[in-house]
Scaffold this motif. Sequence first.
Motif, short mmCIF file in Angstrom:
data_model
loop_
_atom_site.label_atom_id
_atom_site.label_comp_id
_atom_site.label_asym_id
_atom_site.label_seq_id
_atom_site.Cartn_x
_atom_site.Cartn_y
_atom_site.Cartn_z
N ILE A 36 0.87 -1.17 0.00
CA ILE A 36 0.00 0.00 0.00
C ILE A 36 0.91 1.22 0.00
CG2 ILE A 36 -1.79 1.28 1.24
CD1 ILE A 36 -2.49 -1.39 2.64
N LEU A 37 0.67 2.16 -0.91
CA LEU A 37 1.48 3.37 -0.96
C LEU A 37 1.14 4.31 0.19
CD1 LEU A 37 1.60 4.15 -4.79
CD2 LEU A 37 3.14 2.76 -3.39
N SER A 38 1.98 5.32 0.38
CA SER A 38 1.85 6.21 1.53
C SER A 38 0.57 7.03 1.52
CB SER A 38 3.06 7.14 1.62
OG SER A 38 3.19 7.90 0.44
N ASP A 39 -0.14 7.10 0.40
CA ASP A 39 -1.41 7.83 0.38
C ASP A 39 -2.55 7.02 0.99
OD1 ASP A 39 -1.97 5.91 -1.58
OD2 ASP A 39 -2.38 7.37 -3.17
N ASP A 40 -2.28 5.76 1.42
CA ASP A 40 -3.28 4.86 2.00
C ASP A 40 -4.51 4.73 1.10
OD1 ASP A 40 -2.13 3.69 4.16
OD2 ASP A 40 -3.03 4.98 5.66
N ARG A 41 -4.29 4.77 -0.19
CA ARG A 41 -5.38 4.68 -1.15
C ARG A 41 -4.98 3.90 -2.39
NH1 ARG A 41 -7.67 10.21 -3.98
NH2 ARG A 41 -8.97 9.07 -5.40
N THR A 42 -3.66 3.78 -2.62
CA THR A 42 -3.16 3.13 -3.82
C THR A 42 -2.40 1.85 -3.45
OG1 THR A 42 -2.94 5.29 -4.87
CG2 THR A 42 -1.80 3.44 -5.92
N ILE A 43 -2.69 0.78 -4.18
CA ILE A 43 -2.05 -0.51 -3.97
C ILE A 43 -1.25 -0.85 -5.21
CG2 ILE A 43 -2.50 -2.99 -3.69
CD1 ILE A 43 -5.17 -2.16 -2.38
N LEU A 44 -0.06 -1.40 -5.01
CA LEU A 44 0.71 -1.99 -6.10
C LEU A 44 0.71 -3.49 -5.88
CD1 LEU A 44 3.79 0.41 -6.26
CD2 LEU A 44 1.66 0.52 -7.59
N LEU A 45 0.41 -4.24 -6.94
CA LEU A 45 0.29 -5.69 -6.83
C LEU A 45 0.91 -6.33 -8.06
CD1 LEU A 45 -1.47 -8.16 -5.43
CD2 LEU A 45 -2.78 -7.83 -7.52
N THR A 46 1.87 -7.23 -7.84
CA THR A 46 2.38 -8.00 -8.97
C THR A 46 1.51 -9.23 -9.14
OG1 THR A 46 3.92 -9.26 -7.59
CG2 THR A 46 4.76 -7.24 -8.59
N HIS A 47 1.27 -9.60 -10.41
CA HIS A 47 0.46 -10.79 -10.66
C HIS A 47 0.90 -11.47 -11.95
CE1 HIS A 47 -2.20 -9.04 -13.77
NE2 HIS A 47 -2.08 -7.93 -13.08
N GLU A 48 0.45 -12.69 -12.09
CA GLU A 48 0.93 -13.53 -13.18
C GLU A 48 -0.04 -13.63 -14.34
OE1 GLU A 48 2.20 -17.15 -11.32
OE2 GLU A 48 3.75 -16.11 -10.19
N ALA A 49 -1.04 -12.75 -14.40
CA ALA A 49 -1.90 -12.69 -15.58
C ALA A 49 -1.13 -11.98 -16.69
CB ALA A 49 -3.18 -11.94 -15.25
N SER A 50 -1.47 -12.24 -17.90
CA SER A 50 -0.73 -11.67 -19.02
C SER A 50 -1.02 -10.19 -19.21
CB SER A 50 -1.08 -12.41 -20.31
OG SER A 50 -0.39 -11.82 -21.39
N CYS A 51 0.04 -9.44 -19.42
CA CYS A 51 -0.07 -8.02 -19.75
C CYS A 51 0.22 -7.83 -21.24
CB CYS A 51 0.93 -7.20 -18.95
SG CYS A 51 0.21 -6.36 -17.55
N GLY A 52 0.19 -8.91 -21.99
CA GLY A 52 0.54 -8.83 -23.40
C GLY A 52 2.01 -9.13 -23.60
N SER A 53 2.37 -9.54 -24.75
CA SER A 53 3.76 -9.87 -25.10
C SER A 53 4.37 -10.90 -24.15
CB SER A 53 4.63 -8.61 -25.13
OG SER A 53 4.11 -7.68 -26.02
N GLY A 54 3.53 -11.74 -23.53
CA GLY A 54 4.04 -12.78 -22.65
C GLY A 54 4.56 -12.29 -21.31
N SER A 55 4.32 -11.04 -20.98
CA SER A 55 4.81 -10.47 -19.73
C SER A 55 3.74 -10.54 -18.64
CB SER A 55 5.20 -9.01 -19.94
OG SER A 55 5.63 -8.43 -18.74
N HIS A 56 4.19 -10.70 -17.40
CA HIS A 56 3.29 -10.57 -16.27
C HIS A 56 3.20 -9.10 -15.90
CE1 HIS A 56 4.28 -15.03 -15.37
NE2 HIS A 56 3.27 -14.92 -16.19
N CYS A 57 2.38 -8.77 -14.88
CA CYS A 57 2.00 -7.37 -14.66
C CYS A 57 2.28 -6.85 -13.25
CB CYS A 57 0.51 -7.20 -14.89
SG CYS A 57 -0.06 -7.61 -16.51
N LEU A 58 2.37 -5.54 -13.20
CA LEU A 58 2.25 -4.79 -11.96
C LEU A 58 0.95 -4.01 -12.09
CD1 LEU A 58 3.41 -3.60 -9.27
CD2 LEU A 58 4.31 -1.74 -10.68
N ALA A 59 -0.03 -4.32 -11.25
CA ALA A 59 -1.32 -3.62 -11.28
C ALA A 59 -1.27 -2.45 -10.30
CB ALA A 59 -2.45 -4.57 -10.91
#
Length: 185
Positions: A127-150
């Motif tokens: 959770i970022l310092s604004d207590d409102r934004t989350i960063l999450l890595t996941h293994e769903a495809s982001c295109g081009s065979g890459s996984h994502c940071l949501a």
Amino acid sequence: GLMAGLLLAGVTSPAIASRLKSIATLAVGVPAYRLAITPNGATALVTVPSTNTVWFIDVPTAQLTTSVVLPGSLNAGLELAITKDGTEALVANYSDATITVLNIGSGAIVGAPIPVLPPGGNSGFTILSDDRTILLTHEASCGSGSHCLAVIRAVTPGAWDTLQVVAELPVGLGPRMVAVSSDGT
């Protein structure tokens, strides 16, 4: 012990590890997965996927105070992050693609699980310092065979039930963790 083992697991420098010492041992009997400590250092939360629980541990006494069973299927609650004010914890539920909010003071689940996560396994969560934004890595495809940071943000600050995915960034294969500097940059 659990606390020392989990704390030492993240230490890669032998010089640092040699200066750490165990101050208490808590026998747990099952594999724990993630550890997060409240900003004031009083409470540790530990995810235990095999029992689908989050343990609340009083750090000064090394005593288990509460165990919360997460909704959903087994191995759901894996990733864990605590808000900067230390009042709530968010658990990313791997198998159910949801986020469960926990009140740290009461040890209670707040509302229903929030269906916001992309499909596919999630790995890193903060959770970022604004207590409102989350960063999450996941293994769903982001295109081009890459996984994502949501990038997931609450439309209304403090209202986790308003979470929405606002961006997904390709990060390569097999992302496992995400960390942000203490000043949020």
